[in-house]
Design a protein around this motif. Structure first.
Motif, PDB file in Angstrom:
ATOM      1  N   PHE A  43       5.749 -20.871  15.210  1.00  0.00           N
ATOM      2  CA  PHE A  43       5.313 -20.158  14.006  1.00  0.00           C
ATOM      3  C   PHE A  43       4.247 -20.972  13.261  1.00  0.00           C
ATOM      4  O   PHE A  43       3.490 -20.426  12.470  1.00  0.00           O
ATOM      5  CB  PHE A  43       6.495 -19.885  13.052  1.00  0.00           C
ATOM      6  CG  PHE A  43       7.342 -18.710  13.442  1.00  0.00           C
ATOM      7  CD1 PHE A  43       6.953 -17.414  13.115  1.00  0.00           C
ATOM      8  CD2 PHE A  43       8.528 -18.885  14.123  1.00  0.00           C
ATOM      9  CE1 PHE A  43       7.727 -16.317  13.469  1.00  0.00           C
ATOM     10  CE2 PHE A  43       9.313 -17.795  14.483  1.00  0.00           C
ATOM     11  CZ  PHE A  43       8.913 -16.509  14.158  1.00  0.00           C
ATOM     12  N   GLN A 105       6.430  -3.579   3.788  1.00  0.00           N
ATOM     13  CA  GLN A 105       6.943  -3.747   5.150  1.00  0.00           C
ATOM     14  C   GLN A 105       8.456  -3.566   5.148  1.00  0.00           C
ATOM     15  O   GLN A 105       9.046  -3.216   4.125  1.00  0.00           O
ATOM     16  CB  GLN A 105       6.495  -5.049   5.790  1.00  0.00           C
ATOM     17  CG  GLN A 105       6.926  -6.336   5.097  1.00  0.00           C
ATOM     18  CD  GLN A 105       6.378  -7.547   5.841  1.00  0.00           C
ATOM     19  OE1 GLN A 105       5.194  -7.800   5.814  1.00  0.00           O
ATOM     20  NE2 GLN A 105       7.236  -8.302   6.506  1.00  0.00           N
ATOM     21  N   PHE A 130      19.439  -7.546  12.027  1.00  0.00           N
ATOM     22  CA  PHE A 130      18.262  -8.382  12.291  1.00  0.00           C
ATOM     23  C   PHE A 130      18.233  -9.485  11.237  1.00  0.00           C
ATOM     24  O   PHE A 130      18.887  -9.384  10.202  1.00  0.00           O
ATOM     25  CB  PHE A 130      16.979  -7.529  12.261  1.00  0.00           C
ATOM     26  CG  PHE A 130      15.770  -8.336  12.621  1.00  0.00           C
ATOM     27  CD1 PHE A 130      15.649  -8.877  13.889  1.00  0.00           C
ATOM     28  CD2 PHE A 130      14.780  -8.603  11.693  1.00  0.00           C
ATOM     29  CE1 PHE A 130      14.557  -9.668  14.222  1.00  0.00           C
ATOM     30  CE2 PHE A 130      13.681  -9.386  12.016  1.00  0.00           C
ATOM     31  CZ  PHE A 130      13.571  -9.921  13.290  1.00  0.00           C
ATOM     32  N   THR A 133      17.480  -8.420   7.641  1.00  0.00           N
ATOM     33  CA  THR A 133      18.535  -7.549   7.094  1.00  0.00           C
ATOM     34  C   THR A 133      19.715  -8.422   6.672  1.00  0.00           C
ATOM     35  O   THR A 133      20.261  -8.277   5.578  1.00  0.00           O
ATOM     36  CB  THR A 133      19.009  -6.535   8.167  1.00  0.00           C
ATOM     37  OG1 THR A 133      17.936  -6.199   9.018  1.00  0.00           O
ATOM     38  CG2 THR A 133      19.599  -5.299   7.525  1.00  0.00           C
ATOM     39  N   ASN A 192      17.388  -4.984  18.089  1.00  0.00           N
ATOM     40  CA  ASN A 192      16.405  -6.030  18.376  1.00  0.00           C
ATOM     41  C   ASN A 192      17.085  -7.355  18.728  1.00  0.00           C
ATOM     42  O   ASN A 192      16.752  -8.009  19.720  1.00  0.00           O
ATOM     43  CB  ASN A 192      15.506  -6.186  17.137  1.00  0.00           C
ATOM     44  CG  ASN A 192      14.387  -7.185  17.329  1.00  0.00           C
ATOM     45  OD1 ASN A 192      14.119  -7.635  18.426  1.00  0.00           O
ATOM     46  ND2 ASN A 192      13.725  -7.528  16.244  1.00  0.00           N
ATOM     47  N   CYS A 223      13.161   0.928  12.734  1.00  0.00           N
ATOM     48  CA  CYS A 223      11.886   0.317  13.165  1.00  0.00           C
ATOM     49  C   CYS A 223      11.426   0.804  14.535  1.00  0.00           C
ATOM     50  O   CYS A 223      10.259   1.034  14.766  1.00  0.00           O
ATOM     51  CB  CYS A 223      12.034  -1.190  13.341  1.00  0.00           C
ATOM     52  SG  CYS A 223      12.431  -2.107  11.926  1.00  0.00           S
ATOM     53  N   LYS A 263       5.505  -1.368  11.124  1.00  0.00           N
ATOM     54  CA  LYS A 263       4.741  -2.306  11.947  1.00  0.00           C
ATOM     55  C   LYS A 263       5.192  -2.288  13.406  1.00  0.00           C
ATOM     56  O   LYS A 263       4.599  -2.940  14.246  1.00  0.00           O
ATOM     57  CB  LYS A 263       4.906  -3.716  11.373  1.00  0.00           C
ATOM     58  CG  LYS A 263       4.304  -3.847   9.971  1.00  0.00           C
ATOM     59  CD  LYS A 263       4.756  -5.099   9.241  1.00  0.00           C
ATOM     60  CE  LYS A 263       4.145  -6.346   9.829  1.00  0.00           C
ATOM     61  NZ  LYS A 263       4.524  -7.554   9.049  1.00  0.00           N
TER      62      LYS A 263
END
Ligand code: PM9
Length: 475
Positions: A43, A105, A130, A133, A192, A223, A263
């Motif tokens: 990152f 977002q 996720f 969340t 995810n 999403c 996104k």
């Protein structure tokens, strides 16, 4: 005569390329330097240091000519923009949720919803939260509980709907805690955290019945709803000839509302929303929105961005697009499986997840095999991926699901960005790392942030044990 091995082909692209973006390739010495500067956390890399960026499929899509044209229709009025009307009517049409609140977002949508519904001492069940969340549930003082079916934790199980909720555990939670302790239930489509796995309509219906019988609302994290619908169309009896939008409506009809990061399946670089059937809640959400995001007809976005979301949501539900998109994910997976590389099965909707625990069985969980593999993939070929394992979720309370986190590395495929040749390069990179896997050592976390730690943690290599020296009595 030996049979020729079957050729693995990428899917045919349902588009041609109009604009290109140059990408650089650093040599190995510069990649090594970049890794050290980044504290072994990808990152922290500059995108200039990355050749193929599979960090995320979020906000990284290539927009279509129609979306770019839509951006030119931006009506940047503070209140009552025409773009909001288009955005709102599109979300209403796709989901059936009457109240649509734009956000910049997905996590902003989560913030609004969970800060209003989740209270200290309560519990929020989900198939798997996720990371953002989960962070918003915790921030509201509530406890996130993961209730995915046991197969979700088995990388080898070919269960077609590993995103499903374990109904027996949901029943038990509602019975033992009582509905007053469960302000809402959530289901993430696709799941995810658990490999981009879909949830079936049958399971969603059963969840909806239970949550509604307890008098509680069900919210979806939508999403990747179109990818979930595509996988339902392929796998769930009774849905094979149906359109993605029809399947979508069957999903949304079971819920009271949803949060969305546009996104992903919205094919935009920024944007999201929270939508609900609850008029009173919508009023409160809008009050919060004004404090945190902006006026309810723009919600923290330029109005032109809302126009791009409106167009992208429809394009993201196109069957030909989804066939190509999920075909790309499967193409990469097939190339890896051919080499015997362990991946999480079945292949999900938005990426290939390497099973780092089996890729690097000699690296103990305390030395983060997933993160070690992420570092090696970059070192080998400049490919950026993300750990979804004990770095991202290792600080979760044991009650957040019972099972320890899976040790995965996600190769998320951005939508409409990379070609078959790029994916082949990625497969070659992973294969090269696989062939020298026994030489790979673990890492340790030397800077530990209090939450969402994968974004900012720093790591150092674990030094290999010093081999015993030859000496008297030793060979
Ligand atoms: N997901 C992803 O890469 C982006 C952040 S982590 C690099 O998968 C779900 C299921 C997501 C998600 C983001 C969000 C938050 C909510 N739910 O990033 O705030 O996968 O738009 O969405 C990422 P935003």
């Amino acid at each position: 005569m030996a049979e020729a091995p079957e050729e693995i082909r990428p899917p045919d692209e349902p588009f041609r390329i109009k604009v290109v973006e140059a990408i650089e390739r650093l040599d190995r010495a510069h990649r090594e330097e970049a890794l050290q500067r980044a504290g072994l956390n990808l990152f922290n890399l500059s995108s200039r240091e990355v050749y193929i960026d599979l960090l995320t499929d979020s906000g990284t899509a290539a927009m279509s000519d129609h979306q770019w044209a839509a951006m030119m229709l931006g009506d940047e009025s503070y209140a009552g923009s025409r773009n909001f009307e288009h955005f709102e009517s599109t979300v209403r049409e796709l989901t059936g949720f009457p109240h649509v609140i734009p956000t910049h977002q997905g996590r902003a949508a989560e913030h609004l919803l969970l800060s209003l519904l989740a209270r200290p001492g309560t519990i929020v069940p989900n198939n798997m939260h996720f990371d953002t969340t989960r962070a918003h549930v915790l921030r509201a003082g509530a406890r996130p509980v993961n209730l995915a079916v046991p197969e979700a934790y088995d990388p080898d199980s070919d269960h077609p709907f590993k995103g499903n909720v374990d109904l027996a555990r949901l029943d038990r939670l509602l019975r033992e805690q009582g509905p007053e302790k469960v302000p809402l239930a959530m289901v993430t489509i696709t799941n995810n955290t658990g490999g981009g796995q879909p949830v079936s309509i049958e399971n969603l219906r059963a969840v909806s019945e239970r949550v509604h019988a307890a008098g509680r609302p069900l919210y979806l994290d939508m999403c990747r709803w179109a990818e979930n619908a595509y996988l339902i169309r392929e796998r769930e009896p009774g849905w094979s000839g149906r359109s993605i939008r029809e399947i979508g409506r069957a999903i949304f009809d079971l819920a009271d509302g949803a949060t969305m990061s546009a996104k992903k399946d919205g094919l935009v670089n920024i944007g999201g929303f929270v939508a609900t059937r609850d008029e009173a809640l919508a009023g409160r959400l809008k009050e919060e929105l004004i404090v945190y995001e902006g006026f309810p007809t723009y919600g923290g976005l330029a109005r032109r961005d809302l126009e791009a979301v409106a167009v992208g949501l429809r394009e993201g539900a196109d069957l030909e697009f989804l066939r190509y998109r999920i075909g790309q994910v499967r193409y990469l997976a097939d190339l890896l499986v051919r080499e015997g590389i362990p991946i999480f099965r079945p292949v999900g909707g938005h990426g290939v997840y390497l099973d780092a625990a089996r890729f690097l069985p000699h690296v103990p969980v305390s030395e983060y095999p997933g993160q070690s593999l992420v570092v090696e993939l970059y070192r080998e070929g400049g490919v950026r991926t993300v750990e979804v394992g004990s770095v991202m979720f290792g600080d979760a309370e044991p009650e957040a699901g019972g099972a320890p986190p899976l040790e995965l590395v996600r190769l998320a495929i951005p939508r409409r960005v990379y070609t078959g040749a790029h994916l082949r390069y990625v497969a070659d990179t992973v294969t090269a790392v696989w062939r020298r896997r026994s030489e790979i050592h673990g890492v340790r976390m030397v800077q530990v942030p209090p939450r969402l730690r994968h974004f900012t943690a720093r790591f150092a290599p674990v030094e290999p044990p010093i081999p015993a020296r030859a000496g008297p009595g030793r060979p």
